[in-house]
Design an enzyme around this catalytic site. Structure first.
Site, PDB file in Angstrom:
ATOM      1  N   LEU A  90       0.822  -1.210   0.000  1.00 37.70           N
ATOM      2  CA  LEU A  90       0.000   0.000   0.000  1.00 37.70           C
ATOM      3  C   LEU A  90       0.854   1.256   0.000  1.00 37.70           C
ATOM      4  O   LEU A  90       0.613   2.184   0.765  1.00 37.70           O
ATOM      5  CB  LEU A  90      -0.944   0.016   1.200  1.00 37.70           C
ATOM      6  CG  LEU A  90      -2.074  -1.007   1.165  1.00 37.70           C
ATOM      7  CD1 LEU A  90      -2.905  -0.912   2.414  1.00 37.70           C
ATOM      8  CD2 LEU A  90      -2.943  -0.807  -0.049  1.00 37.70           C
ATOM      9  N   CYS A  91       1.897   1.258  -0.798  1.00 33.67           N
ATOM     10  CA  CYS A  91       2.672   2.488  -0.884  1.00 33.67           C
ATOM     11  C   CYS A  91       2.952   2.816  -2.354  1.00 33.67           C
ATOM     12  O   CYS A  91       4.041   3.184  -2.729  1.00 33.67           O
ATOM     13  CB  CYS A  91       3.959   2.385  -0.078  1.00 33.67           C
ATOM     14  SG  CYS A  91       4.804   0.834  -0.245  1.00 33.67           S
ATOM     15  N   GLY A  92       1.936   2.649  -3.169  1.00 34.58           N
ATOM     16  CA  GLY A  92       2.057   3.048  -4.567  1.00 34.58           C
ATOM     17  C   GLY A  92       3.116   2.249  -5.291  1.00 34.58           C
ATOM     18  O   GLY A  92       3.270   1.054  -5.055  1.00 34.58           O
TER      19      GLY A  92
END
Lengths: 288, 132
Positions: A90-92
């Site tokens: 979930l960090c691009g």
């Protein structure tokens, strides 16, 4: 056509998602600040270290008996890629960009007929590399227990890498990480650590050395590797939080748009249902 | 204050001190040395020990493990692997350092044995010095 109840549930769930992403964004923002401070605090040490190393390396680097960590062991056959990624998703595109760079490098080296070995730090990179490079893995460092990256973590990795170098397992080591530029921009970077490249050093001779120049260099070079790794880990930490922050910001905004759309759809459906009921009543009354 | 020099103490994780000092006593690998203004430019490695800097606010002491110091005529920069002010160096921190030195000494290869043993001895001396 979803029923009114379905739509309502849908809106409710998207709202919950938005709350979560918003919270994650704020947590990332707080962590980012801390990570940036840590990177900032480590800078004076790294800069001094590099300056002194550059001066020392310039003095000793070209001599025949130069330490292997600077001059290399004369070969260029086996490459070790140290891929630093995060433990959480979930960090691009944070992990993907690092992995892509590492993969490109691996492909390039393999095309030249070199041997590639991969050491991963952080779970996410390992997962992504497993698909086509699983046979090249030589080790892994789990950072999931580490709340705050300390110098000791970098030291542990450096020790492992140096032990492998001493054992002749590889000739050249390169680390891959994301250099933090700003919240929206992180630059995937490949940096060669063994043999070390120190630039801009004017040949020493100005200094007295105690014990000898060679002894100091032998003591400092492993430290230099650890310092470079530490800097990379900190930059990576800041980049991860920055990437997560902007990814979660996007997600929050998307959720907002989605809620608006669904709300409009919900209102239209409700209106249609009311109109339908009215028509039924009116036409029923007319029929009498 | 006349005859001062700039004293910086940094560890990888933070900057511990950046002050002007009149003299700085450094636990060098080959023995203690005191740097004052006008010292010949020197680079020395550190052994685990206590570093003392005399500043306008009195003498400040730090526990340092390995690292190195860069001395020039106008300043001293100490890059310690680990550094803590003596007041904060409680038993646990020293025990930590000691345990690390012990494990390194135990794992050391024959040619590194002397070095590791020496480090261990230095740490033991350091512990006694802090205890008093």
């Amino acid at each position: 056509m979803p029923s009114l109840k379905d739509l309502k549930n849908r809106i409710g769930s998207v709202k919950n998602t938005r709350k979560i992403t918003k919270a994650m964004q704020m947590v990332a923002a707080a962590k980012l600040r801390r990570a940036q401070e840590a990177a900032e605090a480590a800078r004076p040490y790294a800069e001094r270290m590099n300056a002194v190393m550059a001066a020392l390396a310039a003095g000793v680097g070209n001599a025949a008996g130069a330490p292997k960590l600077i001059a290399g062991n004369g070969k260029d056959q086996v490459h070790l890629l140290v891929v630093l990624t995060s433990e959480r998703g979930l960090c691009g595109g944070f992990n993907s960009t690092i992995v892509r760079l590492a993969r490109a490098k691996a492909a390039e080296l393999l095309a030249q007929g070199k041997t590639v070995k991969i050491l991963t730090v952080g779970k996410k990179g390992r997962e992504q590399l497993k698909r086509d490079h699983a046979d090249k893995f030589v080790g892994h460092f789990d950072m999931s227990e580490v709340k705050r990256v300390g110098y000791s973590n970098a030291q542990a990795i450096a020790r492992d890498v140096l032990a492998r170098f001493e054992a002749g397992e590889f000739d050249v080591a390169t680390i891959f990480y994301n250099r933090f530029q700003s919240v929206i921009s992180q630059v995937p970077t490949a940096q060669q650590v063994i043999p070390a490249k120190y630039e801009g050093g004017d040949a020493g001779g100005l200094y007295d050395y105690e014990p000898s120049e060679e002894a100091i260099l032998a003591d400092l070079l492993p430290r230099g590797v650890a310092t470079q790794l530490f800097t990379a880990l900190l930059e990576n930490g800041a980049s991860e939080q920055g990437a997560r922050m902007s990814a979660m910001d996007n997600a929050t905004r998307n959720a907002g748009e989605m809620i608006n759309k669904l709300t409009i759809q919900y209102n239209r459906s409700r209106q249609a249902a009311i109109t339908k009921e009215l028509i039924e009543i009116i036409s029923g009354a007319e029929a009498l | 204050m006349a005859n001062t020099l700039q004293f910086d103490l940094v560890s990888p994780e933070r900057r511990l001190a950046s002050v002007t000092a009149t003299e700085v006593m450094i636990p060098g690998a080959d023995g203690d040395m005191t740097a004052m203004e006008g010292h010949a430019p020197t680079i020395t490695t550190l052994r685990p020990g206590i570093l003392r800097a005399s500043t306008a606010e009195g003498v400040k002491s730090y526990v340092v493990t390995g690292g190195f110091a860069e001395i020039s005529a106008t300043g001293v920069s100490v890059l310690a692997e680990r550094a803590v002010p003596v007041e904060e160096a409680t038993g646990t921190i020293i025990d930590d350092i000691l345990a690390e030195a012990r494990s390194l000494a135990a794992a050391a290869t024959p040619e590194m044995k002397d070095m590791a043993e020496k480090t261990l001895a230095d740490v033991l001396a350091l512990r006694d010095a802090v205890a008093h």
